[in-house]
Write a protein that holds these residues in place. Structure first.
Motif, PDB file in Angstrom:
ATOM      1  N   GLU A  41      -4.153  14.928   8.370  1.00  0.00           N
ATOM      2  CA  GLU A  41      -3.542  16.154   7.858  1.00  0.00           C
ATOM      3  C   GLU A  41      -2.676  15.804   6.661  1.00  0.00           C
ATOM      4  OE1 GLU A  41      -0.493  19.759   9.146  1.00  0.00           O
ATOM      5  OE2 GLU A  41      -1.290  18.430  10.701  1.00  0.00           O
ATOM      6  N   HIS A  42      -2.823  16.563   5.601  1.00  0.00           N
ATOM      7  CA  HIS A  42      -2.072  16.390   4.370  1.00  0.00           C
ATOM      8  C   HIS A  42      -0.767  17.169   4.482  1.00  0.00           C
ATOM      9  CE1 HIS A  42      -1.386  17.825   0.093  1.00  0.00           C
ATOM     10  NE2 HIS A  42      -1.269  16.519   0.002  1.00  0.00           N
ATOM     11  N   VAL A  43       0.364  16.494   4.310  1.00  0.00           N
ATOM     12  CA  VAL A  43       1.682  17.116   4.436  1.00  0.00           C
ATOM     13  C   VAL A  43       2.491  16.794   3.182  1.00  0.00           C
ATOM     14  CG1 VAL A  43       3.787  17.218   5.824  1.00  0.00           C
ATOM     15  CG2 VAL A  43       1.592  16.807   6.944  1.00  0.00           C
ATOM     16  N   MET A  44       3.203  17.791   2.694  1.00  0.00           N
ATOM     17  CA  MET A  44       4.087  17.587   1.547  1.00  0.00           C
ATOM     18  C   MET A  44       5.520  17.858   2.017  1.00  0.00           C
ATOM     19  SD  MET A  44       1.802  18.892  -1.628  1.00  0.00           S
ATOM     20  CE  MET A  44       2.659  17.854  -2.807  1.00  0.00           C
ATOM     21  N   PRO A  45       6.148  16.850   2.647  1.00  0.00           N
ATOM     22  CA  PRO A  45       7.466  17.052   3.254  1.00  0.00           C
ATOM     23  C   PRO A  45       8.592  17.154   2.223  1.00  0.00           C
ATOM     24  CG  PRO A  45       6.786  14.770   3.480  1.00  0.00           C
ATOM     25  CD  PRO A  45       5.646  15.490   2.832  1.00  0.00           C
ATOM     26  N   ASN A  46       9.420  18.169   2.383  1.00  0.00           N
ATOM     27  CA  ASN A  46      10.473  18.465   1.405  1.00  0.00           C
ATOM     28  C   ASN A  46      11.369  17.278   1.089  1.00  0.00           C
ATOM     29  OD1 ASN A  46       9.823  21.095   0.740  1.00  0.00           O
ATOM     30  ND2 ASN A  46      10.936  21.948   2.486  1.00  0.00           N
ATOM     31  N   ARG A  47      11.802  16.559   2.106  1.00  0.00           N
ATOM     32  CA  ARG A  47      12.774  15.486   1.848  1.00  0.00           C
ATOM     33  C   ARG A  47      12.160  14.297   1.103  1.00  0.00           C
ATOM     34  NH1 ARG A  47      15.556  16.362   7.547  1.00  0.00           N
ATOM     35  NH2 ARG A  47      17.181  17.813   6.890  1.00  0.00           N
ATOM     36  N   LEU A  48      10.860  14.155   1.157  1.00  0.00           N
ATOM     37  CA  LEU A  48      10.200  13.110   0.362  1.00  0.00           C
ATOM     38  C   LEU A  48      10.459  13.372  -1.119  1.00  0.00           C
ATOM     39  CD1 LEU A  48       8.325  10.620   0.218  1.00  0.00           C
ATOM     40  CD2 LEU A  48       6.392  12.209   0.279  1.00  0.00           C
ATOM     41  N   TYR A  49      10.571  14.638  -1.473  1.00  0.00           N
ATOM     42  CA  TYR A  49      10.768  15.022  -2.865  1.00  0.00           C
ATOM     43  C   TYR A  49      12.249  15.249  -3.196  1.00  0.00           C
ATOM     44  CZ  TYR A  49       5.939  15.749  -1.744  1.00  0.00           C
ATOM     45  OH  TYR A  49       4.672  15.554  -1.272  1.00  0.00           O
ATOM     46  N   LYS A  50      12.924  16.021  -2.351  1.00  0.00           N
ATOM     47  CA  LYS A  50      14.298  16.404  -2.656  1.00  0.00           C
ATOM     48  C   LYS A  50      15.295  15.267  -2.482  1.00  0.00           C
ATOM     49  CE  LYS A  50      13.723  21.281  -1.599  1.00  0.00           C
ATOM     50  NZ  LYS A  50      14.085  22.380  -0.701  1.00  0.00           N
ATOM     51  N   GLU A  51      15.105  14.430  -1.457  1.00  0.00           N
ATOM     52  CA  GLU A  51      16.079  13.375  -1.185  1.00  0.00           C
ATOM     53  C   GLU A  51      15.652  12.003  -1.688  1.00  0.00           C
ATOM     54  OE1 GLU A  51      18.134  13.340   2.491  1.00  0.00           O
ATOM     55  OE2 GLU A  51      18.045  15.520   2.689  1.00  0.00           O
ATOM     56  N   LEU A  52      14.346  11.720  -1.642  1.00  0.00           N
ATOM     57  CA  LEU A  52      13.888  10.403  -2.082  1.00  0.00           C
ATOM     58  C   LEU A  52      13.399  10.402  -3.522  1.00  0.00           C
ATOM     59  CD1 LEU A  52      12.050   8.994   1.059  1.00  0.00           C
ATOM     60  CD2 LEU A  52      14.472   8.933   0.468  1.00  0.00           C
ATOM     61  N   GLY A  53      13.176  11.564  -4.088  1.00  0.00           N
ATOM     62  CA  GLY A  53      12.807  11.649  -5.497  1.00  0.00           C
ATOM     63  C   GLY A  53      11.333  11.494  -5.793  1.00  0.00           C
ATOM     64  N   GLY A  54      10.485  11.562  -4.770  1.00  0.00           N
ATOM     65  CA  GLY A  54       9.046  11.493  -5.001  1.00  0.00           C
ATOM     66  C   GLY A  54       8.570  12.730  -5.743  1.00  0.00           C
ATOM     67  N   PRO A  55       7.602  12.578  -6.632  1.00  0.00           N
ATOM     68  CA  PRO A  55       7.088  13.725  -7.371  1.00  0.00           C
ATOM     69  C   PRO A  55       6.053  14.490  -6.549  1.00  0.00           C
ATOM     70  CG  PRO A  55       6.056  11.716  -8.145  1.00  0.00           C
ATOM     71  CD  PRO A  55       7.049  11.311  -7.094  1.00  0.00           C
ATOM     72  N   ASN A  82       7.530  10.071  15.253  1.00  0.00           N
ATOM     73  CA  ASN A  82       7.818   9.250  14.087  1.00  0.00           C
ATOM     74  C   ASN A  82       9.084   9.832  13.463  1.00  0.00           C
ATOM     75  OD1 ASN A  82       7.849   8.340  11.282  1.00  0.00           O
ATOM     76  ND2 ASN A  82       5.875   7.408  11.796  1.00  0.00           N
ATOM     77  N   TYR A  83      10.207   9.157  13.676  1.00  0.00           N
ATOM     78  CA  TYR A  83      11.489   9.704  13.255  1.00  0.00           C
ATOM     79  C   TYR A  83      11.646   9.753  11.745  1.00  0.00           C
ATOM     80  CZ  TYR A  83      12.721   9.797  18.124  1.00  0.00           C
ATOM     81  OH  TYR A  83      12.727  10.099  19.464  1.00  0.00           O
ATOM     82  N   VAL A  84      11.066   8.807  11.043  1.00  0.00           N
ATOM     83  CA  VAL A  84      11.124   8.850   9.582  1.00  0.00           C
ATOM     84  C   VAL A  84      10.291  10.017   9.075  1.00  0.00           C
ATOM     85  CG1 VAL A  84      10.551   7.620   7.453  1.00  0.00           C
ATOM     86  CG2 VAL A  84      11.621   6.395   9.352  1.00  0.00           C
ATOM     87  N   GLY A  85       9.053  10.142   9.570  1.00  0.00           N
ATOM     88  CA  GLY A  85       8.211  11.264   9.179  1.00  0.00           C
ATOM     89  C   GLY A  85       8.838  12.600   9.531  1.00  0.00           C
ATOM     90  N   SER A  86       9.445  12.673  10.704  1.00  0.00           N
ATOM     91  CA  SER A  86      10.091  13.909  11.136  1.00  0.00           C
ATOM     92  C   SER A  86      11.287  14.251  10.255  1.00  0.00           C
ATOM     93  CB  SER A  86      10.526  13.801  12.602  1.00  0.00           C
ATOM     94  OG  SER A  86       9.396  13.730  13.438  1.00  0.00           O
ATOM     95  N   PHE A  87      12.046  13.236   9.848  1.00  0.00           N
ATOM     96  CA  PHE A  87      13.157  13.467   8.932  1.00  0.00           C
ATOM     97  C   PHE A  87      12.630  14.012   7.602  1.00  0.00           C
ATOM     98  CE2 PHE A  87      15.587  11.890   5.291  1.00  0.00           C
ATOM     99  CZ  PHE A  87      16.795  12.534   5.510  1.00  0.00           C
ATOM    100  N   LEU A  88      11.611  13.357   7.049  1.00  0.00           N
ATOM    101  CA  LEU A  88      11.056  13.800   5.770  1.00  0.00           C
ATOM    102  C   LEU A  88      10.520  15.225   5.865  1.00  0.00           C
ATOM    103  CD1 LEU A  88       9.162  10.554   4.703  1.00  0.00           C
ATOM    104  CD2 LEU A  88      11.357  11.390   3.814  1.00  0.00           C
ATOM    105  N   TYR A  89       9.966  15.570   7.014  1.00  0.00           N
ATOM    106  CA  TYR A  89       9.342  16.872   7.253  1.00  0.00           C
ATOM    107  C   TYR A  89      10.362  17.951   7.632  1.00  0.00           C
ATOM    108  CZ  TYR A  89       5.709  20.032   9.134  1.00  0.00           C
ATOM    109  OH  TYR A  89       4.868  21.084   9.393  1.00  0.00           O
ATOM    110  N   THR A  91      12.114  18.239  10.463  1.00  0.00           N
ATOM    111  CA  THR A  91      11.950  18.670  11.852  1.00  0.00           C
ATOM    112  C   THR A  91      13.252  19.220  12.415  1.00  0.00           C
ATOM    113  OG1 THR A  91      10.118  17.159  12.218  1.00  0.00           O
ATOM    114  CG2 THR A  91      11.365  17.835  14.166  1.00  0.00           C
ATOM    115  N   ASP A  92      14.386  18.680  11.971  1.00  0.00           N
ATOM    116  CA  ASP A  92      15.684  19.162  12.448  1.00  0.00           C
ATOM    117  C   ASP A  92      15.918  20.628  12.103  1.00  0.00           C
ATOM    118  OD1 ASP A  92      15.738  17.697   9.835  1.00  0.00           O
ATOM    119  OD2 ASP A  92      17.746  18.563   9.704  1.00  0.00           O
ATOM    120  N   LYS A  93      15.203  21.166  11.129  1.00  0.00           N
ATOM    121  CA  LYS A  93      15.362  22.565  10.734  1.00  0.00           C
ATOM    122  C   LYS A  93      14.417  23.503  11.477  1.00  0.00           C
ATOM    123  CE  LYS A  93      17.092  21.673   6.097  1.00  0.00           C
ATOM    124  NZ  LYS A  93      16.912  21.950   4.660  1.00  0.00           N
ATOM    125  N   HIS A  94      13.211  23.016  11.828  1.00  0.00           N
ATOM    126  CA  HIS A  94      12.217  23.915  12.421  1.00  0.00           C
ATOM    127  C   HIS A  94      11.686  23.474  13.778  1.00  0.00           C
ATOM    128  CE1 HIS A  94       9.308  21.021  10.936  1.00  0.00           C
ATOM    129  NE2 HIS A  94       9.766  21.209   9.717  1.00  0.00           N
TER     130      HIS A  94
END
Length: 141
Positions: A41-55, A82-89, A91-94
């Motif tokens: 599954e292709h996922v574009m997790p918000n924190r990968l972009y907003k917090e880590l700076g990925g484009p 996967n706590y890192v994946g869940s953080f990036l995604y 999960t704490d919000k939804h």
């Protein structure tokens, strides 16, 4: 070109994008995610972009955009969170966790659509240290 794997044990490893046709590559990517994974599954997790700076804007330069691949049926496979994946995604919000191992891959726009690829050297050098630091923090929790 490189891709990054993060396990449910918070271990980070670097792999080369598999060679072969689309089907062969997807099979290897699924195997990297886990032995039960048959559909990525292709996922574009918000924190990968907003917090880590990925484009997150896909263009025609290989690997300048990054995204996350997960096991589409991971929740049915009774996999660990996967706590890192869940953080990036966020999960704490939804409340929807990411389970199983994850891959951080590059993307490129081709004439036929979006293809997965390795990350550009620039993106790898930006994200890898941040993902290592993030997994270290999670291990220490």
């Amino acid at each position: 070109m490189k891709i990054i794997k993060i396990t449910t044990d918070n271990e980070v490893s670097v792999h080369e994008l598999p060679e072969g046709n689309y089907s062969e590559q997807n099979e290897v990517l699924a195997d990297l995610i886990g032995p039960k994974c048959r559909l990525c599954e292709h996922v574009m997790p918000n924190r990968l972009y907003k917090e880590l700076g990925g484009p997150n804007k896909v263009g025609n330069i290989k690997g300048n955009c990054v995204s996350m691949l997960i096991d589409e049926d991971g929740l049915h496979h009774d996999l660990d969170v996967n706590y890192v994946g869940s953080f990036l995604y966020e999960t704490d919000k939804h409340g929807n966790p990411i389970v199983g191992d994850i891959l951080i891959v590059g993307e490129v726009w081709t004439g036929d659509g979006i293809d997965f690829c390795g990350m550009s050297e620039q993106q790898f050098n930006l994200l890898y240290p941040k993902l290592e630091e993030l997994t270290k923090k999670v291990r220490e929790m």
